[in-house]
Structure formats: C-alpha cells, structure tokens
Design a protein around this motif. Structure first.
Motif, PDB file in Angstrom:
ATOM      1  N   GLU A  44      33.908 -37.574-117.921  1.00  0.00           N
ATOM      2  CA  GLU A  44      33.088 -38.373-118.846  1.00  0.00           C
ATOM      3  C   GLU A  44      31.834 -38.895-118.144  1.00  0.00           C
ATOM      4  OE1 GLU A  44      33.216 -39.109-122.140  1.00  0.00           O
ATOM      5  OE2 GLU A  44      34.841 -37.636-122.253  1.00  0.00           O
ATOM      6  N   ALA A  45      31.999 -39.378-116.918  1.00  0.00           N
ATOM      7  CA  ALA A  45      30.851 -39.889-116.161  1.00  0.00           C
ATOM      8  C   ALA A  45      29.848 -38.771-115.884  1.00  0.00           C
ATOM      9  CB  ALA A  45      31.318 -40.522-114.852  1.00  0.00           C
ATOM     10  N   LEU A  46      30.334 -37.601-115.493  1.00  0.00           N
ATOM     11  CA  LEU A  46      29.442 -36.475-115.211  1.00  0.00           C
ATOM     12  C   LEU A  46      28.736 -36.011-116.480  1.00  0.00           C
ATOM     13  CD1 LEU A  46      31.680 -34.305-112.828  1.00  0.00           C
ATOM     14  CD2 LEU A  46      29.912 -35.962-112.190  1.00  0.00           C
ATOM     15  N   ALA A  47      29.467 -35.944-117.590  1.00  0.00           N
ATOM     16  CA  ALA A  47      28.891 -35.474-118.855  1.00  0.00           C
ATOM     17  C   ALA A  47      27.790 -36.405-119.355  1.00  0.00           C
ATOM     18  CB  ALA A  47      29.987 -35.332-119.905  1.00  0.00           C
ATOM     19  N   GLY A  48      27.820 -37.648-118.936  1.00  0.00           N
ATOM     20  CA  GLY A  48      26.808 -38.611-119.358  1.00  0.00           C
ATOM     21  C   GLY A  48      25.503 -38.539-118.577  1.00  0.00           C
ATOM     22  N   GLU A  49      25.419 -37.658-117.601  1.00  0.00           N
ATOM     23  CA  GLU A  49      24.201 -37.539-116.798  1.00  0.00           C
ATOM     24  C   GLU A  49      23.074 -36.906-117.620  1.00  0.00           C
ATOM     25  OE1 GLU A  49      23.271 -38.522-113.596  1.00  0.00           O
ATOM     26  OE2 GLU A  49      25.053 -39.745-113.872  1.00  0.00           O
ATOM     27  N   ALA A  50      21.955 -37.615-117.711  1.00  0.00           N
ATOM     28  CA  ALA A  50      20.821 -37.194-118.544  1.00  0.00           C
ATOM     29  C   ALA A  50      20.220 -35.863-118.112  1.00  0.00           C
ATOM     30  CB  ALA A  50      19.752 -38.281-118.531  1.00  0.00           C
ATOM     31  N   VAL A  51      20.350 -35.516-116.848  1.00  0.00           N
ATOM     32  CA  VAL A  51      19.737 -34.284-116.358  1.00  0.00           C
ATOM     33  C   VAL A  51      20.313 -33.052-117.066  1.00  0.00           C
ATOM     34  CG1 VAL A  51      21.288 -33.897-114.385  1.00  0.00           C
ATOM     35  CG2 VAL A  51      18.902 -33.149-114.247  1.00  0.00           C
ATOM     36  N   LEU A  52      21.541 -33.158-117.559  1.00  0.00           N
ATOM     37  CA  LEU A  52      22.141 -32.024-118.288  1.00  0.00           C
ATOM     38  C   LEU A  52      21.468 -31.802-119.636  1.00  0.00           C
ATOM     39  CD1 LEU A  52      25.936 -32.494-117.554  1.00  0.00           C
ATOM     40  CD2 LEU A  52      24.408 -30.754-116.619  1.00  0.00           C
ATOM     41  N   ASP A  53      20.788 -32.813-120.150  1.00  0.00           N
ATOM     42  CA  ASP A  53      20.082 -32.689-121.433  1.00  0.00           C
ATOM     43  C   ASP A  53      18.615 -32.322-121.252  1.00  0.00           C
ATOM     44  OD1 ASP A  53      22.306 -33.306-123.020  1.00  0.00           O
ATOM     45  OD2 ASP A  53      22.039 -35.441-122.589  1.00  0.00           O
ATOM     46  N   SER A  54      18.182 -32.182-120.017  1.00  0.00           N
ATOM     47  CA  SER A  54      16.795 -31.820-119.740  1.00  0.00           C
ATOM     48  C   SER A  54      16.646 -30.304-119.870  1.00  0.00           C
ATOM     49  CB  SER A  54      16.411 -32.264-118.333  1.00  0.00           C
ATOM     50  OG  SER A  54      15.083 -31.900-118.057  1.00  0.00           O
ATOM     51  N   VAL A  55      15.914 -29.880-120.889  1.00  0.00           N
ATOM     52  CA  VAL A  55      15.795 -28.455-121.189  1.00  0.00           C
ATOM     53  C   VAL A  55      14.426 -27.942-120.743  1.00  0.00           C
ATOM     54  CG1 VAL A  55      15.904 -26.722-123.014  1.00  0.00           C
ATOM     55  CG2 VAL A  55      17.274 -28.814-123.190  1.00  0.00           C
ATOM     56  N   PRO A  56      14.400 -26.938-119.880  1.00  0.00           N
ATOM     57  CA  PRO A  56      13.113 -26.377-119.475  1.00  0.00           C
ATOM     58  C   PRO A  56      12.415 -25.719-120.671  1.00  0.00           C
ATOM     59  CG  PRO A  56      14.912 -25.417-118.192  1.00  0.00           C
ATOM     60  CD  PRO A  56      15.512 -26.262-119.242  1.00  0.00           C
ATOM     61  N   GLU A  57      11.107 -25.741-120.638  1.00  0.00           N
ATOM     62  CA  GLU A  57      10.341 -25.113-121.710  1.00  0.00           C
ATOM     63  C   GLU A  57      10.716 -23.639-121.812  1.00  0.00           C
ATOM     64  OE1 GLU A  57       5.703 -24.234-122.635  1.00  0.00           O
ATOM     65  OE2 GLU A  57       6.185 -26.208-121.801  1.00  0.00           O
ATOM     66  N   GLY A  58      10.946 -23.178-123.030  1.00  0.00           N
ATOM     67  CA  GLY A  58      11.284 -21.785-123.263  1.00  0.00           C
ATOM     68  C   GLY A  58      12.757 -21.463-123.152  1.00  0.00           C
ATOM     69  N   ALA A  59      13.593 -22.472-122.948  1.00  0.00           N
ATOM     70  CA  ALA A  59      15.030 -22.244-122.820  1.00  0.00           C
ATOM     71  C   ALA A  59      15.731 -22.560-124.138  1.00  0.00           C
ATOM     72  CB  ALA A  59      15.614 -23.115-121.716  1.00  0.00           C
ATOM     73  N   ASP A  60      16.765 -21.791-124.434  1.00  0.00           N
ATOM     74  CA  ASP A  60      17.614 -22.009-125.614  1.00  0.00           C
ATOM     75  C   ASP A  60      19.039 -22.245-125.140  1.00  0.00           C
ATOM     76  OD1 ASP A  60      15.592 -21.528-127.593  1.00  0.00           O
ATOM     77  OD2 ASP A  60      15.790 -19.386-127.164  1.00  0.00           O
ATOM     78  N   VAL A 141      23.147 -24.822-115.356  1.00  0.00           N
ATOM     79  CA  VAL A 141      22.917 -26.132-114.759  1.00  0.00           C
ATOM     80  C   VAL A 141      24.253 -26.848-114.828  1.00  0.00           C
ATOM     81  CG1 VAL A 141      21.625 -28.273-114.905  1.00  0.00           C
ATOM     82  CG2 VAL A 141      20.549 -26.122-115.599  1.00  0.00           C
ATOM     83  N   GLU A 142      24.821 -27.190-113.662  1.00  0.00           N
ATOM     84  CA  GLU A 142      26.126 -27.832-113.701  1.00  0.00           C
ATOM     85  C   GLU A 142      26.273 -28.896-112.636  1.00  0.00           C
ATOM     86  OE1 GLU A 142      28.959 -24.617-113.517  1.00  0.00           O
ATOM     87  OE2 GLU A 142      28.983 -24.636-111.339  1.00  0.00           O
ATOM     88  N   ILE A 143      27.191 -29.811-112.932  1.00  0.00           N
ATOM     89  CA  ILE A 143      27.525 -30.883-111.997  1.00  0.00           C
ATOM     90  C   ILE A 143      29.000 -30.715-111.658  1.00  0.00           C
ATOM     91  CG2 ILE A 143      27.663 -33.359-111.625  1.00  0.00           C
ATOM     92  CD1 ILE A 143      25.531 -33.672-113.844  1.00  0.00           C
TER      93      ILE A 143
END
Length: 153
Positions: A44-60, A141-143
């Motif tokens: 749960e703590a790892l899933a809450g990391e904002a960096v996982l929601d950071s999407v590079p331009e052009g990525a789906d 992208v993984e933690i």
C-alpha cells in the motif's frame, strides 16, 4: 506375568518425539510462510508513490500491478506502458519525476550512479525505483522493497 501397557510407553514416547521433531517445524512453516499483513501494508505504501503516476509524454498505460513473492516476501508495485520514445527521453523524464518525489539516484562504486535506479525510504524500509525500457515499445516503471533491506537494481 507381563504388565498390561508396558509396551505402550516407548511407543508413546516415540510418537511424541516424532510429532515434536516433524510437526512443530511443519506448523511453524505453514503459519509463517508467504506474504501477510506486513507485506500488504508495504505494498500500500509503495502503491501510493506519486512517481508511478508520472507518465512520460507519448506513453500509453497498459496496466498497473502489485505482487508479493511468497518465498522471499519482497513486494513489487509497478506500471507498464507502451512507448515509442528513446530510452534517454524516458530516463530524463523519470529522473525529474523521481527527484521531485524525493527519490535519489542509487550510488554505485566509484561515486557513480546506477542509471534508471533510485532509492527512498518507504514504509519503514528502503525502496528501489527502477525504470526499464522502452524495449520493443514497452516501458516498465516499478518499485521493489522488502523488510530485510535487500539491495535491488
């Protein structure tokens, strides 16, 4: 004359020893094996990391996943993307996103850093953010972290 039950004592002792030597380790293994509440809290703590929601331009985004290894009890939370950009562009994006979220590049021998690997304390342990790809148009992208403090990436 033979006493009734005289042969019972050695058999009972052997049975008790067998249960103790085999049963106790088996019970311990069955009750402590695998992922449990502690790993769920870490996930749960790892899933809450904002960096996982950071999407590079052009990525789906293809999918988001969360797993725990029952043998070693390490937790992995990540996102997979379809992406056609270069690895350099993706790495620059995540270097900025990771830094903004408090992640630091993982140090290597000689004062260098490991490309695509970042560390940060999360949930009471050291977590490792890895960026892999894009290979064959896929970006991961993984933690990953565990309570044993194992070094990753």
């Amino acid at each position: 004359m033979r006493r009734l039950g005289a042969g019972f004592r050695p058999g009972a002792v052997m049975l008790a020893l067998g249960l103790l030597l085999v049963g106790l380790p088996a019970a311990c293994f069955l009750t402590s094996y695998g992922c449990g509440e502690e790993e769920d809290r870490l996930a749960e703590a790892l899933a809450g990391e904002a960096v996982l929601d950071s999407v590079p331009e052009g990525a789906d985004r293809e999918d988001r996943y969360r797993e725990c290894d029952d043998d070693d009890r390490f937790v992995v939370v990540g996102t997979r993307y379809r992406h056609g950009d270069s690895a350099d562009g993706v790495l620059r994006h995540y270097e900025a996103a990771a830094s903004a979220a408090g992640w630091r590049p993982r140090a290597a021998k000689g004062g260098n850093t490991v490309p695509g690997c970042f560390t940060k304390p999360v949930g009471g342990t050291t977590a490792y953010l890895t960026v892999e790809g894009p290979d064959d148009g896929r970006l991961h992208v993984e933690i990953i972290a565990d309570r044993a403090g194992s070094p990753w990436c």
